[in-house]
Motif scaffolding. Structure first.
Motif, mmCIF file in Angstrom:
data_model
loop_
_atom_site.group_PDB
_atom_site.id
_atom_site.type_symbol
_atom_site.label_atom_id
_atom_site.label_comp_id
_atom_site.label_asym_id
_atom_site.label_seq_id
_atom_site.Cartn_x
_atom_site.Cartn_y
_atom_site.Cartn_z
ATOM 1 N N TRP A 267 26.253 43.271 -25.182
ATOM 2 C CA TRP A 267 27.071 44.516 -25.591
ATOM 3 C C TRP A 267 26.700 45.316 -26.893
ATOM 4 N N ARG A 268 27.244 46.421 -26.757
ATOM 5 C CA ARG A 268 27.134 47.300 -28.065
ATOM 6 C C ARG A 268 28.317 46.947 -28.751
ATOM 7 N N THR A 269 28.430 46.856 -30.071
ATOM 8 C CA THR A 269 29.244 46.517 -31.178
ATOM 9 C C THR A 269 29.151 47.317 -32.303
ATOM 10 N N THR A 270 29.843 46.830 -33.334
ATOM 11 C CA THR A 270 29.959 47.236 -34.612
ATOM 12 C C THR A 270 29.819 46.100 -35.517
ATOM 13 N N SER A 271 29.298 46.274 -36.973
ATOM 14 C CA SER A 271 29.174 44.661 -37.479
ATOM 15 C C SER A 271 30.689 44.032 -37.498
ATOM 16 N N THR A 272 31.617 45.268 -37.994
ATOM 17 C CA THR A 272 33.202 44.821 -38.178
ATOM 18 C C THR A 272 33.691 44.123 -36.910
ATOM 19 N N ASP A 273 33.581 44.881 -35.687
ATOM 20 C CA ASP A 273 34.055 44.282 -34.477
ATOM 21 C C ASP A 273 33.363 43.092 -33.983
ATOM 22 N N PHE A 274 32.177 42.680 -34.315
ATOM 23 C CA PHE A 274 31.382 41.472 -33.720
ATOM 24 C C PHE A 274 32.146 40.462 -34.512
ATOM 25 N N TYR A 275 32.236 40.482 -35.892
ATOM 26 C CA TYR A 275 32.911 39.381 -36.521
ATOM 27 C C TYR A 275 34.696 39.420 -36.530
ATOM 28 N N GLN B 180 20.511 38.292 -40.505
ATOM 29 C CA GLN B 180 19.302 37.460 -41.364
ATOM 30 C C GLN B 180 18.135 37.959 -41.444
ATOM 31 N N ASN B 181 17.938 39.077 -41.027
ATOM 32 C CA ASN B 181 16.642 39.980 -41.135
ATOM 33 C C ASN B 181 15.496 39.367 -40.191
ATOM 34 N N LYS B 182 15.983 38.759 -39.254
ATOM 35 C CA LYS B 182 14.820 38.225 -38.282
ATOM 36 C C LYS B 182 14.433 39.114 -37.049
ATOM 37 N N ARG B 183 13.340 39.741 -37.055
ATOM 38 C CA ARG B 183 12.953 40.521 -35.760
ATOM 39 C C ARG B 183 13.468 39.957 -34.472
ATOM 40 N N VAL B 184 13.996 40.831 -33.656
ATOM 41 C CA VAL B 184 14.357 40.580 -32.085
ATOM 42 C C VAL B 184 13.774 41.600 -31.150
ATOM 43 N N TYR B 185 13.235 41.024 -30.233
ATOM 44 C CA TYR B 185 12.749 42.078 -29.074
ATOM 45 C C TYR B 185 13.420 41.733 -27.920
ATOM 46 N N PHE B 186 14.030 42.791 -27.294
ATOM 47 C CA PHE B 186 14.894 42.638 -26.089
ATOM 48 C C PHE B 186 14.608 43.881 -25.189
ATOM 49 N N LYS B 187 14.626 43.629 -23.803
ATOM 50 C CA LYS B 187 14.585 44.846 -22.784
ATOM 51 C C LYS B 187 15.646 45.751 -23.239
ATOM 52 N N ASN B 188 15.137 47.216 -22.987
ATOM 53 C CA ASN B 188 15.965 48.302 -23.113
ATOM 54 C C ASN B 188 16.651 48.561 -21.642
ATOM 55 N N GLU B 189 17.579 47.780 -21.339
ATOM 56 C CA GLU B 189 18.544 47.907 -20.094
ATOM 57 C C GLU B 189 19.965 48.295 -20.396
ATOM 58 N N PRO B 190 20.509 48.762 -19.592
ATOM 59 C CA PRO B 190 21.978 48.833 -19.957
ATOM 60 C C PRO B 190 22.813 47.753 -20.391
ATOM 61 N N CYS B 191 23.711 48.024 -21.441
ATOM 62 C CA CYS B 191 24.491 46.517 -21.609
ATOM 63 C C CYS B 191 25.869 47.155 -21.785
ATOM 64 N N SER B 192 26.873 46.121 -21.896
ATOM 65 C CA SER B 192 28.261 46.519 -21.666
ATOM 66 C C SER B 192 28.597 47.284 -22.915
ATOM 67 N N VAL C 247 26.080 50.895 -21.118
ATOM 68 C CA VAL C 247 25.525 52.048 -22.223
ATOM 69 C C VAL C 247 24.264 51.595 -22.468
ATOM 70 N N HIS C 248 23.394 52.645 -22.739
ATOM 71 C CA HIS C 248 21.847 52.218 -23.184
ATOM 72 C C HIS C 248 21.999 52.571 -24.581
ATOM 73 N N LEU C 249 21.392 51.444 -25.298
ATOM 74 C CA LEU C 249 21.360 51.204 -26.824
ATOM 75 C C LEU C 249 20.552 52.230 -27.380
ATOM 76 N N GLU C 250 20.694 52.777 -28.516
ATOM 77 C CA GLU C 250 19.943 53.947 -29.058
ATOM 78 C C GLU C 250 19.531 53.145 -30.729
ATOM 79 N N LYS C 251 18.542 53.678 -31.304
ATOM 80 C CA LYS C 251 18.095 53.794 -32.651
ATOM 81 C C LYS C 251 19.608 53.700 -33.317
ATOM 82 N N ASN D 239 31.817 45.211 -14.836
ATOM 83 C CA ASN D 239 32.147 46.530 -14.296
ATOM 84 C C ASN D 239 30.991 47.280 -14.661
ATOM 85 N N LYS D 240 30.225 47.770 -13.656
ATOM 86 C CA LYS D 240 28.900 48.680 -13.885
ATOM 87 C C LYS D 240 29.123 50.262 -14.424
ATOM 88 N N ASN D 241 30.571 50.570 -14.382
ATOM 89 C CA ASN D 241 30.970 51.799 -15.381
ATOM 90 C C ASN D 241 31.158 51.818 -16.691
#
Length: 140
Positions: free
Chosen positions: A113-121, A45-57, A87-91, A82-84
């Motif tokens: 978690w990291r996703t794609t727009s298709t997978d998310f929906y 929806q084009n809203k800016r979001v800030y979040f910690k740069n921590e590993p995510c699923s 992943v770290h998110l990137e631009k 599962n810590k294995n």
């Protein structure tokens, strides 16, 4: 202007906090430090979001997900962690982000978690529809 900002703030608090949103990671936040690394991005929806740069699923499989499109999105962890599979998110990455706070025209959250727009929906039974399909109107 103050009235408009208060209205936006109230709407963001009521409509966004507690929701899981798809966010395109734009990069490191200007206020990011070594002690507190932050990323920023925009929701679909084009809203800016800030979040910690921590590993995510790597995927949303650890969440007993019930993510529903029309303002009822939530994510509840089913306890698997599962810590294995982190992943770290990137631009340029897409992330599912739990919105935890609304501040003016910006949101703060936690990357789940990291996703794609298709997978998310599609993973959550949500059809990607145009605004014409869902009858969205703009009130000016």
């Amino acid at each position: 202007i103050d009235t408009f900002q208060r209205l936006v703030q109230r709407k963001n608090e009521q409509c966004e906090v507690g929701k899981v949103r798809l966010v395109l990671v734009e990069g490191e936040s200007r206020k990011s430090t070594k002690q507190d690394p932050q990323l920023n991005g925009r929701t679909d929806q084009n809203k800016r979001v800030y979040f910690k740069n921590e590993p995510c699923s790597i995927s949303g499989n650890e969440f007993s997900s019930r993510i529903i499109f029309n303002d009822n999105a939530t994510a509840i962890s089913n306890g698997e962690n599962n810590k294995n599979n982190v992943v770290h998110l990137e631009k340029g990455d897409y992330a599912a982000v739990l919105i935890t706070e609304a501040r003016g025209h910006t949101l703060r959250g936690e990357a789940l978690w990291r996703t794609t727009s298709t997978d998310f929906y599609s993973d959550h039974g949500i059809a990607i529809r145009s605004s014409a399909d869902v009858g969205l109107r703009t009130n000016i």
